[in-house]
Design a protein around this motif. Structure first.
Motif, PDB file in Angstrom:
ATOM      1  N   THR A 124       0.831  -1.220   0.000  1.00 22.35           N
ATOM      2  CA  THR A 124       0.000   0.000   0.000  1.00 22.35           C
ATOM      3  C   THR A 124       0.858   1.259   0.000  1.00 22.35           C
ATOM      4  O   THR A 124       0.587   2.219   0.720  1.00 22.35           O
ATOM      5  CB  THR A 124      -0.971   0.029   1.207  1.00 22.35           C
ATOM      6  N   SER A 125       1.917   1.260  -0.813  1.00 20.70           N
ATOM      7  CA  SER A 125       2.863   2.371  -0.816  1.00 20.70           C
ATOM      8  C   SER A 125       2.769   3.159  -2.111  1.00 20.70           C
ATOM      9  O   SER A 125       3.294   2.733  -3.152  1.00 20.70           O
ATOM     10  CB  SER A 125       4.303   1.849  -0.635  1.00 20.70           C
ATOM     11  N   THR A 126       2.134   4.330  -2.061  1.00 19.46           N
ATOM     12  CA  THR A 126       2.064   5.183  -3.243  1.00 19.46           C
ATOM     13  C   THR A 126       3.429   5.758  -3.607  1.00 19.46           C
ATOM     14  O   THR A 126       3.760   5.848  -4.789  1.00 19.46           O
ATOM     15  CB  THR A 126       1.041   6.316  -3.026  1.00 19.46           C
ATOM     16  N   PRO A 127       4.280   6.170  -2.641  1.00 26.54           N
ATOM     17  CA  PRO A 127       5.636   6.573  -3.020  1.00 26.54           C
ATOM     18  C   PRO A 127       6.387   5.437  -3.722  1.00 26.54           C
ATOM     19  O   PRO A 127       7.201   5.678  -4.611  1.00 26.54           O
ATOM     20  CB  PRO A 127       6.294   6.919  -1.678  1.00 26.54           C
ATOM     21  N   VAL A 143      -1.121  -0.703 -13.010  1.00 28.00           N
ATOM     22  CA  VAL A 143      -2.118  -1.773 -13.050  1.00 28.00           C
ATOM     23  C   VAL A 143      -1.841  -2.769 -11.929  1.00 28.00           C
ATOM     24  O   VAL A 143      -2.753  -3.184 -11.196  1.00 28.00           O
ATOM     25  CB  VAL A 143      -2.118  -2.479 -14.416  1.00 28.00           C
ATOM     26  N   GLY A 144      -0.579  -3.168 -11.775  1.00 23.75           N
ATOM     27  CA  GLY A 144      -0.210  -4.077 -10.696  1.00 23.75           C
ATOM     28  C   GLY A 144      -0.536  -3.491  -9.337  1.00 23.75           C
ATOM     29  O   GLY A 144      -1.069  -4.172  -8.455  1.00 23.75           O
ATOM     30  N   TYR A 145      -0.260  -2.199  -9.179  1.00 22.50           N
ATOM     31  CA  TYR A 145      -0.563  -1.511  -7.922  1.00 22.50           C
ATOM     32  C   TYR A 145      -2.065  -1.528  -7.655  1.00 22.50           C
ATOM     33  O   TYR A 145      -2.510  -1.850  -6.546  1.00 22.50           O
ATOM     34  CB  TYR A 145      -0.054  -0.073  -8.010  1.00 22.50           C
ATOM     35  N   GLY A 146      -2.857  -1.186  -8.687  1.00 26.55           N
ATOM     36  CA  GLY A 146      -4.306  -1.131  -8.532  1.00 26.55           C
ATOM     37  C   GLY A 146      -4.925  -2.471  -8.201  1.00 26.55           C
ATOM     38  O   GLY A 146      -5.899  -2.549  -7.448  1.00 26.55           O
ATOM     39  N   VAL A 147      -4.357  -3.561  -8.743  1.00 27.08           N
ATOM     40  CA  VAL A 147      -4.886  -4.899  -8.479  1.00 27.08           C
ATOM     41  C   VAL A 147      -4.548  -5.342  -7.048  1.00 27.08           C
ATOM     42  O   VAL A 147      -5.389  -5.917  -6.344  1.00 27.08           O
ATOM     43  CB  VAL A 147      -4.324  -5.918  -9.496  1.00 27.08           C
ATOM     44  N   GLY A 484       5.994  -1.016   8.607  1.00 22.51           N
ATOM     45  CA  GLY A 484       6.743  -1.681   7.550  1.00 22.51           C
ATOM     46  C   GLY A 484       5.920  -1.907   6.305  1.00 22.51           C
ATOM     47  O   GLY A 484       6.443  -1.859   5.181  1.00 22.51           O
ATOM     48  N   MET A 485       4.614  -2.147   6.481  1.00 19.64           N
ATOM     49  CA  MET A 485       3.700  -2.331   5.347  1.00 19.64           C
ATOM     50  C   MET A 485       3.126  -0.992   4.874  1.00 19.64           C
ATOM     51  O   MET A 485       2.293  -0.959   3.972  1.00 19.64           O
ATOM     52  CB  MET A 485       2.543  -3.250   5.739  1.00 19.64           C
ATOM     53  N   THR A 486       3.547   0.107   5.498  1.00 21.82           N
ATOM     54  CA  THR A 486       3.050   1.472   5.243  1.00 21.82           C
ATOM     55  C   THR A 486       1.525   1.510   5.223  1.00 21.82           C
ATOM     56  O   THR A 486       0.911   2.159   4.377  1.00 21.82           O
ATOM     57  CB  THR A 486       3.617   2.065   3.931  1.00 21.82           C
ATOM     58  N   SER A 487       0.912   0.808   6.182  1.00 17.15           N
ATOM     59  CA  SER A 487      -0.547   0.672   6.206  1.00 17.15           C
ATOM     60  C   SER A 487      -1.163   1.550   7.285  1.00 17.15           C
ATOM     61  O   SER A 487      -1.203   1.172   8.457  1.00 17.15           O
ATOM     62  CB  SER A 487      -0.934  -0.795   6.444  1.00 17.15           C
ATOM     63  N   THR A 488      -1.665   2.721   6.896  1.00 14.08           N
ATOM     64  CA  THR A 488      -2.353   3.597   7.839  1.00 14.08           C
ATOM     65  C   THR A 488      -3.671   2.996   8.316  1.00 14.08           C
ATOM     66  O   THR A 488      -4.005   3.093   9.508  1.00 14.08           O
ATOM     67  CB  THR A 488      -2.586   4.973   7.213  1.00 14.08           C
ATOM     68  N   PRO A 489      -4.484   2.349   7.437  1.00 12.23           N
ATOM     69  CA  PRO A 489      -5.688   1.668   7.937  1.00 12.23           C
ATOM     70  C   PRO A 489      -5.352   0.605   8.981  1.00 12.23           C
ATOM     71  O   PRO A 489      -6.099   0.407   9.937  1.00 12.23           O
ATOM     72  CB  PRO A 489      -6.284   1.038   6.676  1.00 12.23           C
ATOM     73  N   GLY A 490      -4.226  -0.086   8.795  1.00  7.94           N
ATOM     74  CA  GLY A 490      -3.802  -1.074   9.776  1.00  7.94           C
ATOM     75  C   GLY A 490      -3.513  -0.438  11.119  1.00  7.94           C
ATOM     76  O   GLY A 490      -3.860  -0.984  12.172  1.00  7.94           O
ATOM     77  N   ALA A 514      10.709   2.130   6.058  1.00 10.45           N
ATOM     78  CA  ALA A 514      10.033   1.368   5.003  1.00 10.45           C
ATOM     79  C   ALA A 514       9.812   2.233   3.777  1.00 10.45           C
ATOM     80  O   ALA A 514       9.992   1.789   2.640  1.00 10.45           O
ATOM     81  CB  ALA A 514       8.697   0.832   5.530  1.00 10.45           C
ATOM     82  N   LEU A 515       9.434   3.475   4.000  1.00  6.97           N
ATOM     83  CA  LEU A 515       9.180   4.408   2.906  1.00  6.97           C
ATOM     84  C   LEU A 515      10.411   4.554   2.021  1.00  6.97           C
ATOM     85  O   LEU A 515      10.340   4.477   0.789  1.00  6.97           O
ATOM     86  CB  LEU A 515       8.792   5.769   3.503  1.00  6.97           C
ATOM     87  N   PHE A 516      11.546   4.740   2.654  1.00  7.66           N
ATOM     88  CA  PHE A 516      12.798   4.939   1.913  1.00  7.66           C
ATOM     89  C   PHE A 516      13.236   3.652   1.218  1.00  7.66           C
ATOM     90  O   PHE A 516      13.631   3.659   0.049  1.00  7.66           O
ATOM     91  CB  PHE A 516      13.883   5.431   2.867  1.00  7.66           C
ATOM     92  N   PHE A 517      13.142   2.524   1.932  1.00 11.23           N
ATOM     93  CA  PHE A 517      13.635   1.269   1.364  1.00 11.23           C
ATOM     94  C   PHE A 517      12.750   0.757   0.223  1.00 11.23           C
ATOM     95  O   PHE A 517      13.243   0.084  -0.683  1.00 11.23           O
ATOM     96  CB  PHE A 517      13.757   0.206   2.463  1.00 11.23           C
TER      97      PHE A 517
END
Length: 529
Positions: A124-127, A143-147, A484-490, A514-517
């Motif tokens: 779930t990382s838009t960056p 497309v891969g991101y959206g799926v 690590g999963m950059t999950s704000t909903p989590g 996580a964002l940087f890596f």
């Protein structure tokens, strides 16, 4: 209507409007958020509409810089503390996801852009998506991101909500008994302590080195009917009452060392007041308490600092961000001087420094163009995504570098971030939508299965590493996993499990790493796949 959509500005705002509507729709408390813009943009892209690359890159640059400036102050502070454990967890989650992506790509015979897009969606990382598009130069990554994105959001939330119930763990009891890098402290508290030990009699605070320990702050000293600030040259006498501020565990330790708790009513003298002061002055952004020497120059003491709704005990090395709220003790005259020093105007300006933003972007893009040699793989660049992120994190740490002002009120930073994000997603979505039907028809089941695998493997392995290897508490493990999963909903699901900010602290520590890596991993995977 179709003729109107040929006008670029009308197309952009229609996509943003419809995408925002889709993003606000909630199902079982979950929503797509800004990713709704990506889905709507893909729909328009399928029918041949396209938003200019200039708009997309402008949005990308603004979004990445805002994220970097927000993460910068935490990034290096955590590297210098025991919070680095959470940074390591963030790195391991991204590393495991990258290895899983390579395996999925080979097993399902997916292209590099699709595979890297799946990884960024699974995390779930838009960056990360921005870095993937930059590295692969192929819009199919979207497309891969959206799926993978919807499953990535749902899987993390369900794991956090259900797993503690399945293993039947008492989160509060587990938090109290587990020793980890973050203590369960709560908010700072104040207590009156009576000086009773002979070794403290007729000694200055400087001689006792009490104020060098940021764990507790001596707010004031009460002697009979007199009350005065606890300064380095203040001489303590046996029988003095000290008003100390700190976290419960630290105050308890201090009380046992000095004397005992004084339970009588606190007699605050009229000459000392307590006031909350907001940091606003440009000249003080990025500076620390140690640098401005408030106690020596103004005769006041800072006891607490509030940032983003969380309250912390003061630390001499704490670097100010615009909008920090300081709890300050001193006389009315001194407090008025300090209030003028930090600035009284709260909403007189938007405090977005265009000169600084432009310079950071320019420096970041130039850094992103520098070729980096990866042994055995060839050359890579940080690109338009990684370069500005790297520069923004560094400048965000210092807050102010020469003429560059890099810290703003949080709402202002969010405006830059959110505006940049939706412009970027609109541009990326229209380009990806051009071939989305063909890709989904040919690779549909494999894409969904591959995205699920890339989400689940790091999720379970990351939790085991946090809990078993680093022996973190359950809630710290879950919070670090969300970072690590950059999950704000989590993280939202974590906060609903227990009345504590420990999950947020762990998330905030792991997230910048996580964002940087992820941005770096996207570049490296583009060379490997």
């Amino acid at each position: 209507m179709l003729n109107l959509l040929d006008e670029p500005l009308i197309l952009i705002f229609i996509i943003l409007f419809l995408g925002s509507l889709v993003g606000q729709v909630k199902i079982k408390g979950l929503s797509l958020g800004a990713s709704g813009v990506l889905l709507v943009a893909m729909f328009f892209g399928h029918y041949g509409f396209e938003i200019s690359s200039v708009v997309q890159n402008l949005g990308l640059s603004l979004f990445i810089v805002a994220v970097g400036l927000q993460a910068g102050p935490r990034f290096f502070r955590m590297m210098k503390s025991s919070g680095i454990v959470f940074g390591i967890i963030g790195f391991l989650v991204v590393f495991i996801a990258s290895v899983t992506t390579i395996i999925v790509s080979k097993v399902f015979d997916l292209s590099a852009p699709l595979s890297i897009g799946l990884m960024t969606g699974a995390l779930t990382s838009t960056p990360g998506l921005a870095a993937a598009l930059e590295a692969t130069q192929n819009p199919i990554a979207s497309v891969g991101y959206g799926v993978a994105y919807p499953f990535g959001v749902i899987a993390v939330v369900l794991f956090i909500q259900l797993f503690p119930r399945v293993v039947k763990v008492d989160l509060k009891a587990d938090l109290k008994k587990t020793i980890g890098p973050v203590r369960h402290q709560g908010s700072p508290q104040s207590l009156m302590v009576r000086v009773e030990k002979d070794e403290f009699h007729k000694k200055t605070l400087k001689e006792l080195r009490l104020n060098n320990n940021s764990a507790v702050v001596i707010s004031r000293v009460i002697r009979g009917d007199r009350s005065f600030l606890g300064r380095n040259d203040t001489v303590l006498l046996k029988g003095d009452d000290l008003i100390v501020v700190g976290y419960p565990e630290d105050i308890e330790r201090f009380k046992n060392e000095v004397g005992s708790e004084e339970t009588s009513e606190v007699k605050y003298a009229d000459n000392l007041k307590l006031r909350r002061i907001t940091v606003e002055a440009n000249d003080l952004i990025g500076k620390s308490l140690r640098e401005i020497k408030l106690r020596a120059k103004y005769g006041v003491t800072v006891t607490r600092i509030e940032r983003g709704g969380f309250e912390f005990n003061q630390s001499p090395g704490w670097r100010f961000e615009r909008g920090d709220v300081l709890t300050v003790v001193g006389s009315d005259r001194r407090l008025n001087e300090v209030e003028k020093l930090f600035g009284l105007r709260q909403y007189a300006e938007t405090n977005i420094h265009i000169f600084s933003i432009s310079l950071i972007l320019l420096m970041g893009i130039l850094v992103g163009m520098i070729p980096i040699t990866v042994p055995g793989l060839g050359q890579m660049t940080l690109g338009v995504a990684g370069g500005p992120l790297f520069v923004a994190i560094i400048i965000g740490h210092f807050g102010k570098v020469g003429p560059i002002h890099a810290r703003y009120f949080q709402p202002s930073n969010h405006v830059i971030r959110d505006l940049g994000l939706v412009l970027f997603l609109a541009g990326a979505g229209t380009k990806a939508g051009n071939g989305i039907v063909e890709v989904v028809m040919n690779e549909g089941l494999q894409l969904i299965l591959g995205g699920a695998i890339i989400t689940l493997v790091p999720l379970f392995v990351g939790f085991v590493v946090a809990k078993k290897l680093f022996r973190l508490s359950f809630i710290h493990s879950l919070g670090a996993l969300c970072g690590g999963m950059t999950s704000t909903p989590g993280l939202g699901a974590c906060n609903n499990l227990i009345d504590s900010d420990d999950a947020t602290i762990a998330y905030a520590a792991a997230y910048p790493f996580a964002l940087f890596f992820i941005a770096i991993a996207a570049q490296i995977l583009a060379l490997i796949l």
